[in-house]
Design a protein around this motif. Structure first.
Motif, PDB file in Angstrom:
ATOM      1  N   UNK A 243     118.562 -21.024  95.168  1.00  0.00           N
ATOM      2  CA  UNK A 243     118.926 -21.773  93.959  1.00  0.00           C
ATOM      3  C   UNK A 243     118.118 -23.052  93.871  1.00  0.00           C
ATOM      4  N   UNK A 244     117.934 -23.717  94.994  1.00  0.00           N
ATOM      5  CA  UNK A 244     117.195 -24.980  94.994  1.00  0.00           C
ATOM      6  C   UNK A 244     115.753 -24.771  94.556  1.00  0.00           C
ATOM      7  N   UNK A 245     115.136 -23.703  95.033  1.00  0.00           N
ATOM      8  CA  UNK A 245     113.753 -23.412  94.656  1.00  0.00           C
ATOM      9  C   UNK A 245     113.649 -23.059  93.185  1.00  0.00           C
ATOM     10  N   UNK A 246     114.616 -22.318  92.689  1.00  0.00           N
ATOM     11  CA  UNK A 246     114.626 -21.929  91.275  1.00  0.00           C
ATOM     12  C   UNK A 246     114.806 -23.159  90.393  1.00  0.00           C
ATOM     13  N   UNK A 247     115.756 -24.016  90.751  1.00  0.00           N
ATOM     14  CA  UNK A 247     115.994 -25.235  89.984  1.00  0.00           C
ATOM     15  C   UNK A 247     114.750 -26.113  89.993  1.00  0.00           C
ATOM     16  N   UNK A 248     114.098 -26.214  91.144  1.00  0.00           N
ATOM     17  CA  UNK A 248     112.906 -27.041  91.260  1.00  0.00           C
ATOM     18  C   UNK A 248     111.731 -26.490  90.458  1.00  0.00           C
ATOM     19  N   UNK A 249     111.711 -25.175  90.233  1.00  0.00           N
ATOM     20  CA  UNK A 249     110.630 -24.560  89.456  1.00  0.00           C
ATOM     21  C   UNK A 249     110.494 -25.220  88.082  1.00  0.00           C
ATOM     22  N   UNK A 250     111.631 -25.623  87.528  1.00  0.00           N
ATOM     23  CA  UNK A 250     111.638 -26.206  86.181  1.00  0.00           C
ATOM     24  C   UNK A 250     111.064 -27.621  86.145  1.00  0.00           C
ATOM     25  N   UNK A 251     110.968 -28.283  87.312  1.00  0.00           N
ATOM     26  CA  UNK A 251     110.367 -29.618  87.349  1.00  0.00           C
ATOM     27  C   UNK A 251     109.060 -29.612  88.151  1.00  0.00           C
ATOM     28  N   UNK A 252     108.506 -28.436  88.375  1.00  0.00           N
ATOM     29  CA  UNK A 252     107.201 -28.342  89.027  1.00  0.00           C
ATOM     30  C   UNK A 252     106.248 -27.518  88.163  1.00  0.00           C
ATOM     31  N   UNK A 253     106.565 -26.243  87.972  1.00  0.00           N
ATOM     32  CA  UNK A 253     105.687 -25.364  87.201  1.00  0.00           C
ATOM     33  C   UNK A 253     105.629 -25.762  85.725  1.00  0.00           C
ATOM     34  N   UNK A 254     106.794 -26.072  85.123  1.00  0.00           N
ATOM     35  CA  UNK A 254     106.815 -26.339  83.686  1.00  0.00           C
ATOM     36  C   UNK A 254     106.067 -27.617  83.301  1.00  0.00           C
ATOM     37  N   UNK A 255     106.274 -28.747  83.989  1.00  0.00           N
ATOM     38  CA  UNK A 255     105.478 -29.919  83.630  1.00  0.00           C
ATOM     39  C   UNK A 255     103.984 -29.721  83.873  1.00  0.00           C
ATOM     40  N   UNK A 256     103.623 -28.961  84.904  1.00  0.00           N
ATOM     41  CA  UNK A 256     102.204 -28.705  85.157  1.00  0.00           C
ATOM     42  C   UNK A 256     101.594 -27.915  84.002  1.00  0.00           C
ATOM     43  N   UNK A 257     102.314 -26.899  83.537  1.00  0.00           N
ATOM     44  CA  UNK A 257     101.828 -26.094  82.417  1.00  0.00           C
ATOM     45  C   UNK A 257     101.679 -26.945  81.156  1.00  0.00           C
ATOM     46  N   UNK A 258     102.625 -27.836  80.929  1.00  0.00           N
ATOM     47  CA  UNK A 258     102.554 -28.718  79.764  1.00  0.00           C
ATOM     48  C   UNK A 258     101.375 -29.674  79.874  1.00  0.00           C
ATOM     49  N   UNK A 259     101.184 -30.268  81.056  1.00  0.00           N
ATOM     50  CA  UNK A 259     100.076 -31.206  81.247  1.00  0.00           C
ATOM     51  C   UNK A 259      98.734 -30.525  81.017  1.00  0.00           C
ATOM     52  N   UNK A 260      98.610 -29.284  81.500  1.00  0.00           N
ATOM     53  CA  UNK A 260      97.373 -28.532  81.284  1.00  0.00           C
ATOM     54  C   UNK A 260      97.164 -28.262  79.798  1.00  0.00           C
ATOM     55  N   UNK A 261      98.241 -27.895  79.097  1.00  0.00           N
ATOM     56  CA  UNK A 261      98.162 -27.626  77.664  1.00  0.00           C
ATOM     57  C   UNK A 261      97.744 -28.880  76.890  1.00  0.00           C
ATOM     58  N   UNK A 262      98.199 -30.042  77.351  1.00  0.00           N
ATOM     59  CA  UNK A 262      97.882 -31.302  76.675  1.00  0.00           C
ATOM     60  C   UNK A 262      96.514 -31.864  77.079  1.00  0.00           C
ATOM     61  N   UNK A 263      95.754 -31.120  77.861  1.00  0.00           N
ATOM     62  CA  UNK A 263      94.389 -31.493  78.188  1.00  0.00           C
ATOM     63  C   UNK A 263      94.229 -32.459  79.334  1.00  0.00           C
TER      64      UNK A 263
END
Length: 357
Positions: free
Chosen positions: A126-146
């Motif tokens: 559960x901890x790893x899954x919860x953390x996915x939302x504050x690791x993978x998702x912001x990284x994907x957004x930052x990449x999208x924003x250049x």
């Protein structure tokens, strides 16, 4: 990305076996020196960056690269190289590793356990899954924003059978539409702040507001992970709920989660997974600080539940200005770190602050 040396592996293992979780190594997040220093250190397939967020060093690398990409825009946060609010996240991930919370809680595999691959992050955690939302998702957004460079495409690796998590910016935007726009707004605000004529204090306050809005959107969306809580004791599940509840207070106060301040709050977190027989503040193999933290978390959760959620709402209402947010940060530090601070004082002060807004 450097290969994990025997020394680094031993450090991770030794930390997992101790009662207090180790979160720093040579003043930096645990195993930081073994993470990717540049994008080309991560795997690429057909021109697409494909990190494996189920390997600890890859997930920690997302934070290192994110911090490096955003640091040029973080001038209003302070003069230290570790003043970015992102530093709290790699410390959290390190605590999850060394406290055993990234391992497979089902017993079906040795992923993340001392008897298996210690760098493996279990999809059942559960901890790893919860953390996915504050690791993978912001990284994907930052990449999208250049922020990672023009035209970078990213797809997170995902093991077979995991259907509730997203892997690309488009996928995450479609499945979690309340989350990705918040991260986009933060990164856009970060870029525009560097050109803003506003005083640094005002810029910092505004950016921390955007940052915590994105963090909390991620936290709320991670409810898709909740089925994984069935693998833990009722005591650990209750602690997880307290952990999420505490984030509501921290976020409303716009806490600047830089490296130094985050370490102070992360150090007294429980250094192992809690068992059903653990009752704070009398858990013998945990430190006084760990027992105190668990007691305070429990008190805040219990009071909020008794008041039908109104303590969190009052706190949020009280954090209505830069001035009250500064007071709120000081109060949180007192209630969480000072065993002599009366919790009744916290309740009465919050009530008074809320009525003044």
């Amino acid at each position: 990305m450097q290969r994990l040396t025997a020394l680094g592996l031993l450090l991770a293992c030794a930390a997992s076996l101790g009662s207090s979780a180790v979160i720093l190594e040579n003043g930096m997040p645990i195993l930081w020196s073994h993470t990717a220093g540049q994008l080309t250190d991560l795997p690429v397939e057909n021109g697409v960056l494909t990190p494996d967020p189920w390997h600890f060093l890859h997930r920690m690398s997302l934070y290192r690269l994110l911090i490096a990409a955003t640091d040029p825009f973080m001038g209003c946060m302070g003069t230290n190289a570790t003043d970015s609010p992102f530093w709290g996240l790699p410390l959290q991930l390190g605590w999850m590793l060394t406290s055993g919370r990234l391992g497979d809680p089902t017993g079906a595999s040795t992923c993340g356990l001392q008897t298996g691959d210690t760098m493996c992050i279990s999809t059942q955690s559960w901890w790893a899954c919860q953390n996915y939302f504050v690791s993978a998702l912001p990284f994907l957004s930052a990449a999208q924003q250049g922020l990672m460079g023009p035209g970078l495409q990213v797809k997170m690796q995902m093991p077979e059978g995991v259907e509730d998590l997203c892997t690309t910016y488009a996928d995450c935007s479609a499945r979690f539409p309340e989350v990705m726009p918040k991260w986009d707004a933060f990164f856009q605000g970060l870029k525009s702040a560097s050109e803003s004529p506003l005083p640094d204090l005002e810029k910092k306050d505004a950016l921390l507001g955007l940052y915590w809005a994105a963090q909390m959107a991620s936290s709320h969306a991670s409810a898709v992970c909740n089925a994984r809580q069935s693998h833990y004791s009722s005591t650990e599940v209750y602690f997880a709920q307290c952990w999420l509840n505490a984030a509501e207070y921290v976020s409303a106060a716009y806490f600047q989660s830089n490296l130094e301040r985050s370490a102070v709050f992360m150090n007294p977190l429980p250094g192992r997974i809690l068992q059903v027989t653990d009752v704070a503040p009398n858990i013998p193999d945990l430190s006084d600080e760990e027992n105190h933290t668990l007691s305070v978390f429990s008190w805040m959760q219990n009071i909020n539940n008794l008041l039908g959620g109104s303590l969190v709402r009052m706190w949020g209402k009280a954090m209505c200005s830069m001035n009250t947010r500064e007071k709120g940060k000081e109060m949180l530090e007192q209630v969480l770190l000072n065993p002599g601070y009366a919790t009744t004082s916290f309740l009465s002060i919050v009530t008074g602050m809320a009525t003044g807004c």
